[in-house]
Design a protein around this motif. Structure first.
Motif, PDB file in Angstrom:
ATOM      1  N   LEU A 127       5.871   9.740   7.103  1.00 31.05           N
ATOM      2  CA  LEU A 127       5.151   9.797   5.829  1.00 31.05           C
ATOM      3  C   LEU A 127       5.596  11.018   5.022  1.00 31.05           C
ATOM      4  CD1 LEU A 127       1.516   8.705   6.724  1.00 31.05           C
ATOM      5  CD2 LEU A 127       3.400   7.354   5.807  1.00 31.05           C
ATOM      6  N   ALA A 128       5.861  12.129   5.708  1.00 32.82           N
ATOM      7  CA  ALA A 128       6.269  13.343   4.999  1.00 32.82           C
ATOM      8  C   ALA A 128       7.664  13.172   4.394  1.00 32.82           C
ATOM      9  CB  ALA A 128       6.235  14.544   5.939  1.00 32.82           C
ATOM     10  N   VAL A 129       8.599  12.640   5.185  1.00 38.43           N
ATOM     11  CA  VAL A 129       9.940  12.390   4.636  1.00 38.43           C
ATOM     12  C   VAL A 129       9.821  11.414   3.471  1.00 38.43           C
ATOM     13  CG1 VAL A 129      12.216  11.406   5.092  1.00 38.43           C
ATOM     14  CG2 VAL A 129      11.136  12.828   6.812  1.00 38.43           C
ATOM     15  N   GLY A 130       8.989  10.363   3.688  1.00 44.36           N
ATOM     16  CA  GLY A 130       8.768   9.393   2.615  1.00 44.36           C
ATOM     17  C   GLY A 130       8.231  10.069   1.369  1.00 44.36           C
ATOM     18  N   ALA A 131       7.287  10.989   1.540  1.00 44.00           N
ATOM     19  CA  ALA A 131       6.699  11.679   0.391  1.00 44.00           C
ATOM     20  C   ALA A 131       7.773  12.419  -0.394  1.00 44.00           C
ATOM     21  CB  ALA A 131       5.623  12.652   0.867  1.00 44.00           C
ATOM     22  N   ALA A 132       8.617  13.186   0.308  1.00 46.27           N
ATOM     23  CA  ALA A 132       9.645  13.967  -0.386  1.00 46.27           C
ATOM     24  C   ALA A 132      10.618  13.049  -1.122  1.00 46.27           C
ATOM     25  CB  ALA A 132      10.391  14.858   0.611  1.00 46.27           C
ATOM     26  N   VAL A 133      11.041  11.978  -0.458  1.00 45.05           N
ATOM     27  CA  VAL A 133      12.061  11.113  -1.053  1.00 45.05           C
ATOM     28  C   VAL A 133      11.469  10.274  -2.188  1.00 45.05           C
ATOM     29  CG1 VAL A 133      13.654   9.214  -0.601  1.00 45.05           C
ATOM     30  CG2 VAL A 133      13.434  11.064   1.041  1.00 45.05           C
ATOM     31  N   ILE A 134      10.257   9.750  -1.968  1.00 50.95           N
ATOM     32  CA  ILE A 134       9.609   8.979  -3.031  1.00 50.95           C
ATOM     33  C   ILE A 134       9.403   9.879  -4.252  1.00 50.95           C
ATOM     34  CG2 ILE A 134       7.449   7.841  -3.699  1.00 50.95           C
ATOM     35  CD1 ILE A 134       7.305   6.889  -0.717  1.00 50.95           C
ATOM     36  N   GLY A 135       9.092  11.151  -4.016  1.00 51.65           N
ATOM     37  CA  GLY A 135       8.887  12.079  -5.124  1.00 51.65           C
ATOM     38  C   GLY A 135      10.153  12.369  -5.906  1.00 51.65           C
ATOM     39  N   GLY A 160       5.093  12.543  -4.419  1.00 55.99           N
ATOM     40  CA  GLY A 160       5.392  11.511  -3.431  1.00 55.99           C
ATOM     41  C   GLY A 160       4.283  11.400  -2.400  1.00 55.99           C
ATOM     42  N   GLY A 161       3.734  12.561  -2.012  1.00 50.00           N
ATOM     43  CA  GLY A 161       2.639  12.564  -1.050  1.00 50.00           C
ATOM     44  C   GLY A 161       1.425  11.826  -1.590  1.00 50.00           C
ATOM     45  N   MET A 162       1.192  11.971  -2.909  1.00 54.04           N
ATOM     46  CA  MET A 162       0.070  11.247  -3.515  1.00 54.04           C
ATOM     47  C   MET A 162       0.342   9.741  -3.498  1.00 54.04           C
ATOM     48  SD  MET A 162      -2.061  13.515  -3.942  1.00 54.04           S
ATOM     49  CE  MET A 162      -3.323  12.390  -4.496  1.00 54.04           C
ATOM     50  N   VAL A 163       1.589   9.351  -3.775  1.00 52.85           N
ATOM     51  CA  VAL A 163       1.924   7.921  -3.737  1.00 52.85           C
ATOM     52  C   VAL A 163       1.635   7.360  -2.337  1.00 52.85           C
ATOM     53  CG1 VAL A 163       3.802   6.239  -3.856  1.00 52.85           C
ATOM     54  CG2 VAL A 163       3.670   8.062  -5.549  1.00 52.85           C
ATOM     55  N   VAL A 164       2.110   8.082  -1.320  1.00 52.74           N
ATOM     56  CA  VAL A 164       1.902   7.624   0.053  1.00 52.74           C
ATOM     57  C   VAL A 164       0.412   7.552   0.375  1.00 52.74           C
ATOM     58  CG1 VAL A 164       2.237   8.239   2.477  1.00 52.74           C
ATOM     59  CG2 VAL A 164       4.132   8.467   0.869  1.00 52.74           C
ATOM     60  N   ALA A 165      -0.329   8.592  -0.037  1.00 51.53           N
ATOM     61  CA  ALA A 165      -1.761   8.621   0.248  1.00 51.53           C
ATOM     62  C   ALA A 165      -2.478   7.476  -0.456  1.00 51.53           C
ATOM     63  CB  ALA A 165      -2.358   9.967  -0.174  1.00 51.53           C
ATOM     64  N   GLY A 179      -0.813  -2.284  10.577  1.00 53.48           N
ATOM     65  CA  GLY A 179       0.513  -2.893  10.596  1.00 53.48           C
ATOM     66  C   GLY A 179       1.022  -3.123   9.188  1.00 53.48           C
ATOM     67  N   VAL A 180       0.181  -3.735   8.351  1.00 57.88           N
ATOM     68  CA  VAL A 180       0.610  -4.003   6.979  1.00 57.88           C
ATOM     69  C   VAL A 180       0.860  -2.705   6.235  1.00 57.88           C
ATOM     70  CG1 VAL A 180       0.003  -5.159   4.838  1.00 57.88           C
ATOM     71  CG2 VAL A 180      -0.705  -6.126   7.024  1.00 57.88           C
ATOM     72  N   THR A 213       4.433   0.951   3.430  1.00 60.56           N
ATOM     73  CA  THR A 213       4.918   2.309   3.221  1.00 60.56           C
ATOM     74  C   THR A 213       6.413   2.395   3.519  1.00 60.56           C
ATOM     75  OG1 THR A 213       2.757   3.027   3.991  1.00 60.56           O
ATOM     76  CG2 THR A 213       4.403   4.726   3.685  1.00 60.56           C
ATOM     77  N   GLY A 214       6.816   1.717   4.592  1.00 60.27           N
ATOM     78  CA  GLY A 214       8.241   1.708   4.934  1.00 60.27           C
ATOM     79  C   GLY A 214       9.066   1.106   3.811  1.00 60.27           C
ATOM     80  N   SER A 215       8.582  -0.001   3.243  1.00 60.47           N
ATOM     81  CA  SER A 215       9.333  -0.639   2.158  1.00 60.47           C
ATOM     82  C   SER A 215       9.442   0.290   0.961  1.00 60.47           C
ATOM     83  CB  SER A 215       8.650  -1.930   1.719  1.00 60.47           C
ATOM     84  OG  SER A 215       8.299  -2.681   2.842  1.00 60.47           O
ATOM     85  N   VAL A 216       8.317   0.998   0.657  1.00 65.82           N
ATOM     86  CA  VAL A 216       8.355   1.907  -0.495  1.00 65.82           C
ATOM     87  C   VAL A 216       9.376   3.017  -0.254  1.00 65.82           C
ATOM     88  CG1 VAL A 216       7.019   3.595  -1.811  1.00 65.82           C
ATOM     89  CG2 VAL A 216       6.014   1.396  -1.230  1.00 65.82           C
ATOM     90  N   LEU A 217       9.414   3.520   0.983  1.00 66.87           N
ATOM     91  CA  LEU A 217      10.400   4.556   1.306  1.00 66.87           C
ATOM     92  C   LEU A 217      11.818   4.013   1.104  1.00 66.87           C
ATOM     93  CD1 LEU A 217      11.426   7.206   2.441  1.00 66.87           C
ATOM     94  CD2 LEU A 217      10.976   6.361   4.730  1.00 66.87           C
TER      95      LEU A 217
END
Lengths: 426, 258
Positions: free
Chosen positions: A355-363, A380-385, A399-400, A405-409
């Motif tokens: 989630l943290a890596v996702g946050a940085a990259v999504i941001g 990005g962290g807000m998007v994930v949250a 699961g969903v 979240t994986g797809s968004v990343l």
């Protein structure tokens, strides 16, 4: 390719407000500022744009389907839910800027949280001593990882993958094969569970906006006096006003009573983690944007050979980025311990790192290095949250949530790769 | 032309292991002039330049700078004397802007904080001193610049520090016609501003267009160092390919290498 073909005669100033003399003087007009921004976005420098748009779309979507999403209680939950991984993501930004990765940041935060809990609960240390020791543990971890990457030359992917497993084991050993240590220290518990008094929330907001405005205006006046290009006053007003308005809306919402039963327990005010994250954001942004050290991080991430020839100690920069990353992971671990009221072998585990890596990259921080800002981690962290929280409200299973979240990343990384290709093609 | 050379090399030898790359090389560079350094691939141009820049140590010979014999052990030593080298790959960071690239590693600071205003002023002055008007804004990222503009930034970076000798390694190799003309104009302007410029090039048109002197290396030896006005295209080509041309060049080059 167009740039290489175009003959380079001395160019006339392009538009009103674009200055003569190498663009060095005068105040740019709003139109030219807007055009420059559009040019940059087209050139592949998307910055935080996808994250901001995504955040708006997601909020509208969830608000339409589940009105409770917009409740003050949920808004406060969203902030405290995201805070831990935002702190870890902020640290990851430094490592990602170098084009490296730290897969161990999640469990590093777990190790630090375990150190915190053991010192607090088992040894009765005061909160500042235990928190300091936890952050110091993070610093030492970062130093170790950094030396292995920068001095020995093992790829960061491998070093931190090994550390990922290793730290998982250390957490288990520290917690005696999986016992749960609860935290009773009121100060540490307050970080993620308590709120500022409504008045203090307003005071902090006023001070922040005032300081931001003072810095911006002073900088602008200084540049104008020296005859350098300055941003139009309207833009400054929009920025300062935007911060003030958004801040005021947030503080106002958070100052509403959120308790379901006011007689038992009053629940209002800005959660304490918000100013904690804000301080980290300001400090990290200052470090990256306003100091030589920050510039050298960007330089090493952009072209390590050029940085080396410019006399920059590339190994030292690499090591310090890992130190910052693991130290911020420790802060994330403390926030997680506070929110969970306890530390167990899963603290910092499972999906925390992803989630943290996702946050940085999504941001908008690039996985290829050289591009990114600390604020990306927050956006990005807000998007994930929001995804986690909104889908939870809609009753979807974990699961969903993971799959989405994986797809968004994946989408964010795809946008990053495509925009990079676009920038290279020019 | 001008009286004393600012940089004077005498009897320079350099070997890498068993391979001797430079034999007894003499080389003079004069302020206010463009000295072209020519030679075929493997003649030792790059090695000579790297030795001047302090990347490789000389094995033997004398290095004179401003009439003093000096020891140059590192690129920092060379930079401290005022010798800057612009390498072919330019060494620019694409993700930084023009000002940041020009000051990289030597940023101006006020306390902890970068002094952006001063750096921007100095960068603008330097570019103006070189009559560079092709860049739209000095705050644009280097990734958005064309090849010629990048070369210009790299050269401006080299002259920003009151350097006295600027060495350019094939600055026009990757450029189109219009951009080549522009960079050559800039090279000429550097010399006219009083700098000593060394231009490494394979392109005879470029060499004859801007240089005052030509130094030709042949198999690690200095075949000749002549005034550009005294020689013809074909003489230089002969010096490059066979080490001699008429009375010019190495005495026994054919015998020595045959």
């Amino acid at each position: 390719m167009t740039a290489a073909v175009a003959p380079e005669k001395p160019e006339l100033p392009r538009g009103p407000g674009t200055s003569k003399k190498n663009g060095a003087a005068g105040t740019a007009s709003m139109r030219s500022v807007a055009r420059n921004y559009v040019d940059r976005v087209r050139g592949g420098e998307l910055g935080a744009l996808p994250a901001v748009l995504g955040l708006i779309v997601l909020c509208v979507f969830f608000a339409a389907l589940r009105p409770v999403f917009l409740s003050e209680l949920n808004f406060a939950n969203l902030l405290t839910q995201g805070a831990g991984s935002i702190a870890i993501a902020m640290g990851l930004v430094f490592v990602l800027l170098l084009g490296e990765i730290d897969l161990s940041a999640g469990y590093a935060s777990g190790v630090c949280a375990a150190v915190l809990a053991i010192l607090l609960t088992d040894h009765g240390w005061p909160w500042y001593g235990a928190a300091g020791a936890a952050i110091l543990t993070g610093t030492v971890i970062g130093l170790l990882l950094g030396v292995l990457v920068a001095k020995i030359g093992i790829p960061s992917f491998v070093v931190t993958l090994a550390a990922f497993l290793g730290f998982q084991g250390i957490v288990l050993m520290l917690l005696k094969e999986g016992t749960n240590i609860s935290i009773r220290d009121q100060t540490i518990l307050a970080v993620a569970n308590n709120n500022l008094s409504p008045a203090l929330g307003w005071v902090l907001l006023a001070v922040s906006v005032g300081a931001y405005a003072a810095i911006q205006l002073r900088q602008n006046r200084n540049r104008r006096r020296r005859g350098l290009a300055t941003a139009p006053f309207t833009l400054l007003a929009v920025r300062i006003g935007g911060l003030a308005v958004l801040g005021a809306i947030a503080v106002h919402l958070l100052n509403q009573e959120r308790s379901r039963n006011v007689i038992v327990d009053s629940l209002k005010g800005v959660p304490i983690v918000v100013p904690v994250i804000a301080v980290l954001l300001v400090a990290g942004t200052f470090l990256l944007q306003r100091t030589s050290f920050g510039l050298h991080i960007y330089a090493v991430g952009g072209n390590a050979e050029a940085a080396r020839r410019a006399g920059i100690n590339v190994a030292a920069i690499r090591i310090s980025a890992f130190v910052i990353c693991s130290s911020l992971a420790a802060v994330g671990g403390i926030i997680a311990a506070s929110r969970g009221n306890s530390v167990d072998p899963n603290t910092g585990g499972s999906n925390v790192l992803l989630l943290a890596v996702g946050a940085a990259v999504i941001g908008g921080t690039s996985l290829f290095g050289g591009r990114g800002r600390v604020v990306d981690a927050v956006l990005g962290g807000m998007v994930v949250a929001v995804i986690q929280n909104g889908m939870g409200l809609m009753g979807y299973s974990s699961g969903v949530k993971y799959a989405v979240t994986g797809s968004v990343l994946l989408v964010a990384a795809g946008v990053d790769a495509l925009s990079r290709r676009r920038a290279v093609q020019r | 032309m001008t009286a004393t050379p600012i940089l004077r090399l005498r009897g320079i030898d350099k070997s890498f292991g068993a391979v001797q790359v430079l034999h007894d090389v003499s080389f003079d560079v004069h302020p206010g002039e463009v000295t072209a350094l020519v030679g075929d691939n493997g003649a030792g141009k790059s090695t000579l330049v790297k030795c001047i820049g302090g990347i490789h140590p000389f094995d033997g010979g004398e290095y004179w700078f401003e009439n003093e014999q000096v020891q140059v052990h590192s690129p920092r030593d060379a930079a401290a004397m005022g010798v800057e080298i612009v390498y072919q790959d330019l060494a620019l960071c694409d993700n930084l802007d023009i000002v940041q690239n020009m000051f990289l590693g030597r940023e101006k600071r006020r306390g902890l904080v970068l002094d952006d205003a001063t750096m921007e002023e100095m960068a603008a002055q330097t570019l103006e001193g070189l009559s560079v008007r092709t860049v739209k804004s000095i705050r644009q990222q280097v990734s958005s610049l064309s090849g010629g503009q990048r070369q210009t930034v790299a050269i401006a970076k080299a002259v920003l520090w009151n350097s006295k000798v600027v060495i350019l390694d094939e600055p026009t190799a990757a450029l189109g016609v219009a951009q080549t003309a522009q960079v050559l104009e800039l090279v000429r302007r550097l010399a006219d501003n009083g700098l000593a410029v060394v231009l490494i090039s394979h392109n005879m048109n470029d060499v004859f267009a801007v240089s005052d002197r030509i130094a030709a290396l042949y198999l690690g030896r200095m075949a000749a160092q002549v005034s550009t006005s005294d020689v013809t295209h074909s003489q230089i080509v002969e010096l490059i390919t066979s080490g001699r041309s008429g009375d010019l060049g190495l005495a026994h080059s054919n015998g020595a290498t045959a």
